[in-house]
Design an enzyme around this catalytic site. Structure first.
Site, PDB file in Angstrom:
ATOM      1  N   GLY C 148       0.928  -1.111  -0.028  1.00  0.00           N
ATOM      2  CA  GLY C 148       0.001   0.025  -0.125  1.00  0.00           C
ATOM      3  C   GLY C 148       0.751   1.238   0.108  1.00  0.00           C
ATOM      4  CB  CYS C 149       0.389   4.534  -1.147  1.00  0.00           C
ATOM      5  SG  CYS C 149      -1.438   4.898  -0.368  1.00  0.00           S
ATOM      6  CE1 TYR C 150      -1.285   8.089   3.886  1.00  0.00           C
ATOM      7  CE2 TYR C 150      -3.094   6.768   3.862  1.00  0.00           C
ATOM      8  CZ  TYR C 150      -2.625   8.037   3.953  1.00  0.00           C
ATOM      9  OH  TYR C 150      -3.518   9.064   3.668  1.00  0.00           O
ATOM     10  CB  THR C 152       5.386   2.422   0.065  1.00  0.00           C
ATOM     11  OG1 THR C 152       4.698   1.137  -0.354  1.00  0.00           O
ATOM     12  CG2 THR C 152       6.635   2.530  -0.501  1.00  0.00           C
ATOM     13  CB  ALA C 153       5.564   6.575   2.904  1.00  0.00           C
TER      14      ALA C 153
END
Lengths: 345, 345, 345, 345
Positions: C148-150, C152-153
Site C-alpha cells: 500500500g502507499c502509506y 511504503t512510505a
C-alpha cells in the site's frame, strides 16, 4: 552528443535537465551558472540528487567550445545576446530559450525588452524555432530562437486559421491564463503563495513582451497582420497555459470543416492533437508533456471562432520545444526523448 | 424580520446563513430542505455548530406563511417556479437565487433550461435583482430574480459602457473564469479534486444558460443588443469569478475618460469599486465580500476596451446580492449586514 | 514482454500505462475493464490520445493466457483474490496493486477489508513486494502483493531503525499526510474540490486498513512488534505522501550515527535517498518518480527520533513500485524504465 | 474606544483591521508602519479600498498616547519589547501579537529568539493571553502577550487532558500542519508559489520558537512538564492549522469519558467546540473564525490518545484571539465582534 545548459538554476534549466536525462542521443556535460558557480545543483534542487555530478561552472568560452557540441541558453534576457553569437560562430549549435533572438527588428526588441538588441544581421540569421511552422529552416539553422510560452500556445492555435485565410486578422483577441512557473523562480509579491493562491489576477494588459512576437509570426504567415489584443492572467497552479482565442470567421464555416482544416494542417506534426467536436482541452491533459492540444468552437450566432489551446509552459512552452528543435537541427526524429504520456492526474 | 431559506443544503444556502447571522434586522427562522428534512444542518456542515437550532423542515406552504415574512429560494431550477408565486401572493416577499424568473421570454427559458417556464405574466412581474441597475423596481417588488454569478460580474463590467453607448454592442466578447464553488455541492467528475486541481478547463462554450440572461439585460440597457460571445473556464480555486470583457470602442476615448465615466456611473453604488488607471482587480481582493471590483484597459493600437471585473460568486454572485436585494425591498440601507472587508489573504 | 493491465480506468492503471510506455522491455497489450469494456480509454482520459490503440476489453481468462506474459491488477479489493490465482497458475506472473494478498492471516484481512480472504495457502505463497526488503523472494515469486502507499512510505522510513533494533517498537507513532489521488477516481463528498481545497482533514483515525499491513511487516523485521499508532490526513494536493514517524531511541545515538545507519541499510537500493543532517524531504522533491526520500531528526531533549519519509503515492506507492517488482521478477535491472528525475516544480 | 494597530502591513495587521471594522465598541484610529509611513494601506492592499482613511503613520509615543486608548502590536519580534512598556505605563492597554512577552525567562527568550529579552520584571507582569486558560488575569492585565498560532491550537487541544492529569506529560508529541499565511508576507523561496504548491514540507524540526512557549504553559497547568516533541509542516493552503497530538493515557479511559471531560472543561468557553465521537475537525470548518474545534480518538490497542485540534492561524491564532483578549480586558462580552460563522466552503 555533449550538451551545455547555460543559466543553470531557473525552472527552464531544471526542466531541460529532466528531459535531457532520458534523451537517447544527448547528454548534459556542463551546467553553467554565473551566480552559483562552484556549487552543486542538488544543494538548490534536492530532487536532482543522484542525477548531476560535479558542480556548476562559470561561463568560459574556450572551455565550452572544447567541452560540448550543443548549448541551450536558459538565462535572463541579454545573456544570450552577448554570448551566443561567438559560440555559434565556433560551430556549437545553440537554442536560446530567452527572447533575445526572436524579434527581427532591433527597435521592436528595444521597445518591449528595454534592452539593446543584437545586431540586425544576427537577428535575421536566427531561426524562430516553432517546429510546426519552420521545420525546414530549423533543420539548417546554426542557432534557434525558441518561442515564448504564450506565443507557442497562441500561434499553434491560430496557424491553420491564419494560414488558410479563414479569419479576419484584425479581429484576433487572445485571453491567456498561465500557471505560476511561467513567472520563474525569482521572488516577488505576486508569486508569494498567500497572495496568488485562491486567486486569479490579470497583469500586464497590453504590455506583455510576447505581443510583438505573436504579431511578427502571424504577419509572416498571413501576409498582413494587424495588432492583436492579448491579455494575460495568472491562475493558481504551477504548470500550464490555456489560451482562449477569439476571431471573426471570414466565411460561413462549420465546426466540422474547421476541425478538418486543423487536422490537415497538423497532419505531420505529432505534438499537436486536435480534439473532437464539442470537446476542449484542459491544461492538465498535456502536463509535463510536449503536446499542444487544441479544441474549436463556432458561435453560429456571431460567426465567431473560439480556439482553446493548451500547453505545459515549461515543456512545449520552453524546454521540450527546445529539445524538439535540437532534434530537428541534428537530423534526429523530432520526438526523440519527448514521446511520453502526460502525467495525469 | 423572520426569514426562511428554502433549499437549505447547497453552498448558496450556507452562505445566506453566514451572512444573515450578522444581519442587523433579519433572522433565519426556518431552513427548508426537501431531501434533508428532519436532519440537522450541522450534521452536513460541522462549521455551523452553535449557529442553528432544530432541524431542517419540509416545505409547508401554510406553515411558512405563518412563520416568516421573507423567503430566499436557493433550490435547483424548477422549484421556485412552482412554489414562489403562491408565497409571494400571500405577501411573503421573496428573492429567488435560481434562474426561474430571470428570463422574460418563456420560450427562451425553455430552450436554455430544458424546463417549462413560469407563466409569461409572472415572468413579467419578476424584477431582475441587479441593484446597481434596477434599484427602484427592486424597492417595489414583491419578488426578485437574483442574477446569475457570471451575469453579475459581466453586466457590472459592461453597464457604463453600454448605457453610454461607448462600445459596439456586436463586438462584445466575455471570457469568464470561475472557481469551483460555482458548480455547487453536487458530485461530478469535473469537480473531483484530482481532476480539476492544477488545471484550467474550458466548458459549455457557447452553451451556458447565463448567455440569454446577459443579452436580455444588455438589450434593455443599450437599446439594441446583438449576441455576445461568452466563454467559461474553471480555475482551481473555490471562490471567485474574473470576467475579462473585450469590446470595440465606438469613439476615441482615453483610459482616463473611460474610468471617469465608470466612476460616475457607479457613484451612488457602494459595492462597485473602480481601480485606478493601470491597475486591475484580482478575485481574492473581493473574496467573501459583496464587492465587484473593476479595472479598465484601452488598447490604443486596436481601439479596443478590455474590462476586468471580479466578484465572489457566492456573495455578490449569489447570497450577498440576494441580501442586498432584501435590504432594498425592505427599505433598509442596502449595505445592512454586508459592509465588511474582504477576507485577505 | 506483453503485459495486461486489469482494472483499466483508475489512477493506478493510467499511471501504469504512463510508466510502461517508456519501459524498454515491456509493452501493454491489453487493458481490461469490467465496466468500460468496448470503450476507448481516451474517451475517459483525453491525455492518452495517441498512446492507446483499440478499446478496453472484458476479462477473459483464456484469451489473456494467450495474449500476455505478465499482468498487473489495479482493480478494487476482491477482484485479484478471485482472478489472480488461476492466471498465476497458468504461468502468467502477476503484480497485485490491491490489498488482497498483502496480509498473511485471512482473519485479519476479513476484519480490516470486510471481505472474505483468499485461502491461507495462497496468502502464504504471495510475496510482499517491497523490493528494499524482499528483493530475493520477489525475484522468485510467481505473484507479488504490491505494498500500500502509506505502508511504503512508513516502512521505508522505519526499516533501518527497526532492523537494527535502534527504537522501542512499542513507541512508534506514524502521522501520515496524503494528496487526494490516493483516494482514487470514485466520487465522494470528501474528494469534492470545494470541500477539500484549502483544507486539511484527519480521517479513519485508528481504522485505516494499512495498519495491519505495517504491523505485519515490522513484526517480521523486528522480531516482536507491538501495535503502532497510525493517523492519516488529507492535504490539498493531488500527489504525494509525507509520513512523519516518531519513536523512542533505545540508546543514545546521534543524528550522524543514525544517518550513517540509514545510508548503510539502503546502500544497494537506488530508489531510497537519504538527506543530509538538518534537511528533510518535501513531497514535491519525489513527485512523479519512484524515489522515497528520507530525513531524520533526533530530539536530544526527549531522546526521540523523528523520521520524515516522502513518496509519490501513485509511483513508489503504486505503479512505479509494481514495475520495479516486475523488473526484479523478470531478472531485469530494477531501475529499468524508472530511472527518471522527478518533475519539478 | 480608539485603537491603534502598530506594524500595519503584515497579514496580522490586515486581519485585525477586518475584524475591528465590525467590532461594536472599538474603532481603528491609527495604523502605524515604520517602513510605509505616509503611504495609504490601500496601495499595498487594494481589498481595503473604502475602509481606511488617511495614510499610515510613524510611531510617535506622545501622539499615540493622545490618540488612542488601546494598542495592538503586530510587528516583528523586538519592536513591542522596546515600545510597549512605555505605552502600557501611560495607561494605554496593549495586546502584543509578537512573542516578546510570552516567555517568562529572559534566557529562554534569548535562546530561541536570538534577541535580548525584555526585563524579567516586565515579562513577569505580562499576562499570557489564552482566554480559555487565563481569563481572570487577562481581565486585570495592563498588557497581554497574545499566544502564538501553533501554541494556541496545541494548548487548547491539551489543556483538559493535562489539567486533569489524564496523560503522561513526558509522552506528548505534536505534529502540526500549517497553511502559508503563518509564514507572513515576507518573501522567501519556501513561500514562493511554485515551490510550495502541490507540496508538503517539514521544517524547523525541534527548533521552532513556539516549543518553549508550549512547554512553559503546560508546566504551569500540569505541575511538572517534560519536553514535548513538536514538528511543523507546511501544507499548500493559505489559512489554517491542524495539530495532531499524541499522548499516552495514564488510565484506561474511553472516548466517551474523555469527550465528556473536554466538554466540561470548555463548558463556559464559546470558541472551543468539541466534536462528537468518531468525528474530527478539518481546518476549513473554522476558517476566518475564532473557533478552535477539537476531536478525540483513543487507540485501545496502544492506550494512546490522539487529539485533533484546528484553528484559523490568523484569527484564533492571531488577530481574533487578540480581540478576544481586548474584549476581556475591557470587560465586554468576549464574543463581541467575533461571533460569526466560518466562511465555508
Amino acid at each position: 552528443m555533449k550538451v551545455a545548459i547555460i543559466g543553470g538554476t531557473g525552472y527552464g534549466a531544471v526542466e531541460l535537465l529532466r528531459l535531457l536525462h532520458i534523451h537517447p542521443y544527448a547528454e548534459v556535460k556542463a551546467i553553467i551558472s554565473h551566480s552559483n558557480a562552484g556549487n552543486s545543483l542538488t544543494a538548490l534542487y534536492p530532487h536532482t540528487d543522484g542525477f548531476v555530478e560535479g558542480t556548476m561552472e562559470t561561463f568560459d568560452m574556450e572551455v565550452l567550445k572544447e567541452q560540448v557540441d550543443f548549448a541551450f541558453f536558459a538565462a535572463p534576457p541579454g545573456v544570450s545576446r552577448d554570448l551566443l553569437p561567438e559560440l555559434a560562430e565556433a560551430g556549437i549549435r545553440c537554442v536560446d530559450l530567452a527572447g533575445d533572438f526572436r524579434l527581427k527588428d532591433p527597435a521592436v526588441y528595444k521597445e518591449w525588452y528595454k534592452l539593446d538588441a543584437a545586431s540586425a544581421d544576427l537577428l535575421e540569421r536566427a531561426v524562430y524555432g516553432l517546429p510546426e511552422l519552420n521545420g525546414e529552416e530549423i533543420a539548417g539553422a546554426s542557432f534557434v530562437a525558441n518561442p515564448g510560452c504564450y506565443p507557442t500556445a497562441t500561434l499553434l492555435g491560430l496557424l491553420p486559421a491564419v494560414h488558410n485565410g479563414l479569419i479576419d486578422p484584425s479581429s484576433i483577441i487572445i485571453d491567456a491564463k498561465s500557471g505560476l512557473s511561467g513567472a520563474g523562480k525569482s521572488l516577488s509579491t505576486v508569486t508569494h503563495y498567500s497572495e496568488i493562491n485562491e486567486n486569479v489576477k490579470a497583469y500586464k494588459l497590453g504590455a506583455h513582451k510576447h505581443i510583438p512576437e505573436i504579431e511578427q509570426v502571424l504577419a509572416g504567415v498571413g501576409g498582413t497582420q494587424r495588432a492583436v489584443t492579448f491579455s494575460t492572467q495568472l491562475v493558481p497552479m504551477t504548470r500550464g497555459i490555456l489560451a482562449t482565442i477569439y476571431a471573426d470567421l471570414k466565411t460561413d464555416l462549420s465546426e466540422v470543416e474547421l476541425l478538418e482544416s486543423y487536422e490537415n494542417y497538423y497532419h505531420a506534426h505529432p505534438f499537436v492533437r486536435i480534439r473532437s467536436q464539442g470537446e476542449w482541452p484542459a491544461t492538465k491533459e498535456v502536463a509535463t508533456s510536449n503536446f499542444c492540444d487544441i479544441g474549436l468552437h463556432v458561435d453560429k450566432r456571431t460567426n465567431r471562432l473560439t480556439i482553446v489551446s493548451v500547453i505545459d509552459n515549461l515543456v512545449k512552452g520552453a524546454a521540450g520545444q527546445a529539445i524538439q528543435n535540437m532534434n530537428i537541427m541534428q537530423g534526429w526524429e523530432q520526438t526523440a526523448g519527448l514521446w511520453m504520456l502526460p502525467v495525469y492526474p
